[in-house]
Design a protein around this motif. Structure first.
Motif, PDB file in Angstrom:
ATOM      1  N   GLN A 105       0.838  -1.206   0.000  1.00  0.00           N
ATOM      2  CA  GLN A 105       0.000   0.000   0.000  1.00  0.00           C
ATOM      3  C   GLN A 105       0.879   1.265   0.000  1.00  0.00           C
ATOM      4  OE1 GLN A 105      -3.903   0.756   0.560  1.00  0.00           O
ATOM      5  NE2 GLN A 105      -2.760   2.387  -0.467  1.00  0.00           N
ATOM      6  N   ALA A 106       1.970   1.218   0.753  1.00  0.00           N
ATOM      7  CA  ALA A 106       2.888   2.364   0.780  1.00  0.00           C
ATOM      8  C   ALA A 106       3.466   2.614  -0.617  1.00  0.00           C
ATOM      9  CB  ALA A 106       4.009   2.121   1.789  1.00  0.00           C
ATOM     10  N   ARG A 130      11.088  -2.485   3.805  1.00  0.00           N
ATOM     11  CA  ARG A 130      12.147  -1.509   3.504  1.00  0.00           C
ATOM     12  C   ARG A 130      12.970  -1.964   2.299  1.00  0.00           C
ATOM     13  NH1 ARG A 130      13.432   2.267   6.999  1.00  0.00           N
ATOM     14  NH2 ARG A 130      12.990   1.256   8.978  1.00  0.00           N
ATOM     15  N   HIS A 131      13.294  -3.255   2.304  1.00  0.00           N
ATOM     16  CA  HIS A 131      14.086  -3.849   1.235  1.00  0.00           C
ATOM     17  C   HIS A 131      13.348  -3.734  -0.117  1.00  0.00           C
ATOM     18  CE1 HIS A 131      17.223  -6.466  -0.169  1.00  0.00           C
ATOM     19  NE2 HIS A 131      16.327  -7.251  -0.726  1.00  0.00           N
ATOM     20  N   ARG A 132      12.050  -4.064  -0.097  1.00  0.00           N
ATOM     21  CA  ARG A 132      11.256  -4.033  -1.345  1.00  0.00           C
ATOM     22  C   ARG A 132      11.162  -2.616  -1.894  1.00  0.00           C
ATOM     23  NH1 ARG A 132       7.169  -7.543   2.077  1.00  0.00           N
ATOM     24  NH2 ARG A 132       7.841  -9.622   1.438  1.00  0.00           N
ATOM     25  N   ILE A 133      10.922  -1.681  -1.001  1.00  0.00           N
ATOM     26  CA  ILE A 133      10.728  -0.303  -1.451  1.00  0.00           C
ATOM     27  C   ILE A 133      12.047   0.281  -1.960  1.00  0.00           C
ATOM     28  CG2 ILE A 133      10.239   2.010  -0.510  1.00  0.00           C
ATOM     29  CD1 ILE A 133       7.732   0.687   0.726  1.00  0.00           C
ATOM     30  N   LEU A 136      12.600  -0.909  -5.473  1.00  0.00           N
ATOM     31  CA  LEU A 136      11.759  -0.212  -6.444  1.00  0.00           C
ATOM     32  C   LEU A 136      12.196   1.247  -6.616  1.00  0.00           C
ATOM     33  CD1 LEU A 136       8.243  -1.531  -5.418  1.00  0.00           C
ATOM     34  CD2 LEU A 136       9.395  -1.959  -7.568  1.00  0.00           C
ATOM     35  N   ALA A 137      13.161   1.662  -5.808  1.00  0.00           N
ATOM     36  CA  ALA A 137      13.686   3.036  -5.878  1.00  0.00           C
ATOM     37  C   ALA A 137      12.590   4.079  -5.682  1.00  0.00           C
ATOM     38  CB  ALA A 137      14.436   3.254  -7.194  1.00  0.00           C
ATOM     39  N   LEU A 138      11.632   3.771  -4.821  1.00  0.00           N
ATOM     40  CA  LEU A 138      10.589   4.761  -4.502  1.00  0.00           C
ATOM     41  C   LEU A 138      11.119   5.622  -3.343  1.00  0.00           C
ATOM     42  CD1 LEU A 138       7.469   2.449  -4.803  1.00  0.00           C
ATOM     43  CD2 LEU A 138       7.947   4.444  -6.224  1.00  0.00           C
TER      44      LEU A 138
END
Ligand code: SAH
Length: 224
Positions: A105-106, A130-133, A136-138
């Motif tokens: 969602q974030a 944290r790792h996923r985001i 994705l370089a968001l």
């Protein structure tokens, strides 16, 4: 929409994670009444399967909530889409999510809103998110380990606050940390829950009930 999501082949997927599978999910969301094209775009381009453990990745684009570990769940795509649609109605610049969970969602919010803060009480979930985001370089999403019952005082006020776990009553900090004209979206209740929208007008909270929903409970305290 972040252009890199369109371009990065990593996010295209193959087979059950392919763009075609995602397109089917989008078609279903439109049939279910989701109208905001920005929301549909974000859900079309974000790799939802990367927010789940590998064993469940093949179910990522189904119309269902899925477990993310430690007894928590990633909401069904329709609920993510509907809550995001409600949030975008007020064109917020700075939002707070309570309950990072998988981080999906974030990530959706990060595609659509300039500044996103999200807090989570369970550290192991937060670290995975944290790792996923990061992958994705968001860069406009900031995650924080904290008890969301107290919002995020040092970053307040927020134009919108999205709560993705259900309290019995709205924690007063969340009303306080909402900007004038701001919107709070929260599932309220215990067994029976109601997705409710609160708009802050002249310092008062105006409540509108949206739909019956089912979320995990908003619990007290942050944990290692
Ligand atoms: N938005 C998430 C799904 C949330 S599930 C996603 O996109 O995956 C609800 C999350 O709220 C869980 O991860 C749970 O640990 C968290 N949570 C529950 N009580 C909380 C609290 N008081 N403060 C912060 N997070 C909380």
């Amino acid at each position: 929409m972040a252009e890199f999501l369109r371009l990065n082949p990593q996010f295209k997927g193959i087979g059950f994670t392919s763009q075609r599978t995602r397109d089917r999910m989008i078609k279903r969301l439109v049939e279910q009444g989701i109208k905001n094209t920005q929301v549909l775009d974000a859900l079309s381009y974000l790799p939802r399967h990367l927010f789940l453990d590998e064993a469940l990745a093949h179910r990522a684009y189904e119309d269902t909530a899925l477990p993310i570990g430690l007894g928590q769940t990633l909401s069904q795509p329709y609920i993510v889409a509907r809550m995001t649609e409600l949030l975008l109605e007020i064109e917020p610049k700075k939002v707070l999510e309570i309950g990072t969970g998988s981080g999906f969602q974030a990530a959706v919010l990060g595609c659509l809103v300039p500044e996103v803060w999200s807090v989570e009480r369970l550290d192991p979930l937060l670290e995975k998110a944290r790792h996923r985001i990061k992958n994705l370089a968001l860069k406009n999403i900031k995650l924080h380990h904290a008890d969301g019952n107290f919002g995020l005082e040092r970053e307040a006020p927020f134009d919108a606050i999205l709560v993705t776990a259900a309290p019995k009553e709205v924690p007063p900090s969340l009303f306080q940390q909402l900007a004038e004209g701001g919107r709070l979206i929260v599932p309220l209740g215990d067994e029976q829950q109601m997705l409710s929208v609160f708009d802050k007008q002249d310092g008062k909270m105006i409540q509108t009930d949206v739909a019956a929903v089912r979320f995990v409970p908003l619990l007290p305290g942050a944990q290692k």
